[in-house]
Design an enzyme around this catalytic site. Structure first.
Site, mmCIF file in Angstrom:
data_model
loop_
_atom_site.group_PDB
_atom_site.id
_atom_site.type_symbol
_atom_site.label_atom_id
_atom_site.label_comp_id
_atom_site.label_asym_id
_atom_site.label_seq_id
_atom_site.Cartn_x
_atom_site.Cartn_y
_atom_site.Cartn_z
ATOM 1 N N HIS A 22 -6.412 -2.272 -57.243
ATOM 2 C CA HIS A 22 -7.359 -1.901 -56.189
ATOM 3 C C HIS A 22 -7.258 -2.928 -55.067
ATOM 4 O O HIS A 22 -7.055 -4.122 -55.317
ATOM 5 C CB HIS A 22 -8.785 -1.855 -56.758
ATOM 6 C CG HIS A 22 -9.757 -1.222 -55.814
ATOM 7 N ND1 HIS A 22 -10.281 -1.904 -54.739
ATOM 8 C CD2 HIS A 22 -10.284 0.034 -55.768
ATOM 9 C CE1 HIS A 22 -11.090 -1.085 -54.066
ATOM 10 N NE2 HIS A 22 -11.107 0.086 -54.672
ATOM 11 N N GLU A 58 -9.408 -4.355 -53.404
ATOM 12 C CA GLU A 58 -10.353 -5.477 -53.535
ATOM 13 C C GLU A 58 -9.806 -6.525 -54.492
ATOM 14 O O GLU A 58 -10.059 -7.725 -54.321
ATOM 15 C CB GLU A 58 -11.729 -4.940 -53.975
ATOM 16 C CG GLU A 58 -12.429 -4.237 -52.809
ATOM 17 C CD GLU A 58 -13.400 -3.147 -53.200
ATOM 18 O OE1 GLU A 58 -13.776 -3.064 -54.384
ATOM 19 O OE2 GLU A 58 -13.781 -2.357 -52.308
ATOM 20 N N ASN A 74 -15.415 4.925 -59.210
ATOM 21 C CA ASN A 74 -15.226 3.478 -59.362
ATOM 22 C C ASN A 74 -16.558 2.803 -59.031
ATOM 23 O O ASN A 74 -16.914 2.680 -57.863
ATOM 24 C CB ASN A 74 -14.119 3.021 -58.399
ATOM 25 C CG ASN A 74 -13.955 1.513 -58.385
ATOM 26 O OD1 ASN A 74 -14.474 0.814 -59.255
ATOM 27 N ND2 ASN A 74 -13.228 1.009 -57.391
ATOM 28 N N GLY A 133 -15.295 2.042 -48.164
ATOM 29 C CA GLY A 133 -16.659 1.566 -47.932
ATOM 30 C C GLY A 133 -17.056 1.471 -46.477
ATOM 31 O O GLY A 133 -18.071 0.868 -46.140
HETATM 32 C C1 PEP Z 1 -12.883 2.590 -53.664
HETATM 33 O O1 PEP Z 1 -13.192 1.429 -53.569
HETATM 34 O O2 PEP Z 1 -12.088 2.942 -54.564
HETATM 35 C C2 PEP Z 1 -13.456 3.536 -52.710
HETATM 36 C C3 PEP Z 1 -12.770 4.579 -52.396
HETATM 37 O O3 PEP Z 1 -14.686 3.204 -52.191
HETATM 38 P P1 PEP Z 1 -15.577 4.107 -51.188
HETATM 39 O O4 PEP Z 1 -15.569 5.507 -51.738
HETATM 40 O O5 PEP Z 1 -16.926 3.482 -51.237
HETATM 41 O O6 PEP Z 1 -14.928 4.032 -49.872
#
Ligand code: PEP
Length: 255
Positions: A101, A103, A12, A177
């Site tokens: 997601h 976000e 992603n 993240g």
């Molecule tokens: C994501 O946002 O789908 C995700 C898993 O991000 P990260 O791997 O950066 O934690």
């Protein structure tokens, strides 16, 4: 990981990547994939921002890497400025669409009902929806993680799910993240609870074929341990999917 489910490693890119990443990242991965002398043992997908989709589709053509989008609208078409239809995403070569997601649930206030409509639209256009679910840190601390996540699965996954049209991604919000990951035991327990919920609705055979990905700070150093869990069928990867060596290493950990 079960023998009957092919591990899916999906990147992603979020709101990252520009024209340089078409050849630099997607082209690099495509070159590695086509250079393999044996079957990879996993499926790889990349989900770049909307404007890059057709160019990335060309860069990964015939490499076996699948293309995915990061969102779609729940309606087939119409007056929805700034949104993109599932049908158009399918036309430019997407096989997957990430929906719900955290976000988007946070930044755009998306509800389970809206996520379900988006997943339905993706499926109606012939793609698989990657439906994201996950609890916040406060919900986990309050002992409500399973209740919240299973509730999101029930609310966000449309009727008629199959192994072909649905992937679920368990992404604890506090792990995205942040560098924190769920413990293997917590991840396995949650994935098993998600599969049990899918089995209640769609039957054990269907649930046994649906892939459930883990997402949240997956990286080369922790991927093998997470991907070895019985009900973890791949990863949805943010930050580490932007670095070809890291994303490739995660794939190798799965293969
Ligand atoms: C994501 O946002 O789908 C995700 C898993 O991000 P990260 O791997 O950066 O934690």
């Amino acid at each position: 990981m079960s023998q009957e489910r092919t591990t899916l490693i999906a990147g992603n890119w979020k709101m990252n990547g520009g024209l340089d990443e078409v050849d630099g990242l997607a082209g690099d991965l495509a070159g590695r994939m086509t250079g393999l002398t044996a079957a990879p043992g996993f499926e790889m997908a990349v989900c770049p921002p909307f404007p890059l989709l057709p160019m990335v589709a060309s860069a990964i053509e015939e490499s076996g890497i699948a293309l995915g989008a990061q969102d779609c609208h729940g309606n087939e078409k119409g007056a929805h400025t700034g949104d993109v239809s599932a049908k158009l995403l399918a036309q430019v070569g997407c096989a997957y669409v990430i929906v719900g997601h955290s976000e988007r649930r946070t930044d755009h206030g998306e509800t389970d009902e809206q996520v379900r409509a988006k997943a339905e639209a993706a499926q109606a256009a012939g793609m698989a929806a990657i439906v994201c679910v996950g609890e916040t840190e406060a919900e986990r601390d309050a002992g409500r993680a399973t209740e919240v996540v299973v509730g999101q699965v029930v609310g966000s996954v449309p009727e008629g799910a199959t192994a072909e049209n649905l992937v679920v991604a368990y992404e604890p919000v506090w792990a995205i993240g942040t560098g924190k990951t769920a413990t293997p035991q917590d991840a396995q327990d949650m994935h098993a609870a998600i599969r049990a919920s899918l089995a209640d609705r769609f039957g054990g055979d269907t649930a046994a074929g649906i892939r459930i990905l883990y997402g949240g700070s997956m990286k080369p150093g922790n991927a093998a341990e997470l991907l070895a869990l019985a009900d973890v069928d791949g990863g949805l990867i943010g930050g580490a999917s932007l670095v070809a060596d890291d994303f490739w290493a995660i794939g190798q950990a799965a293969g």
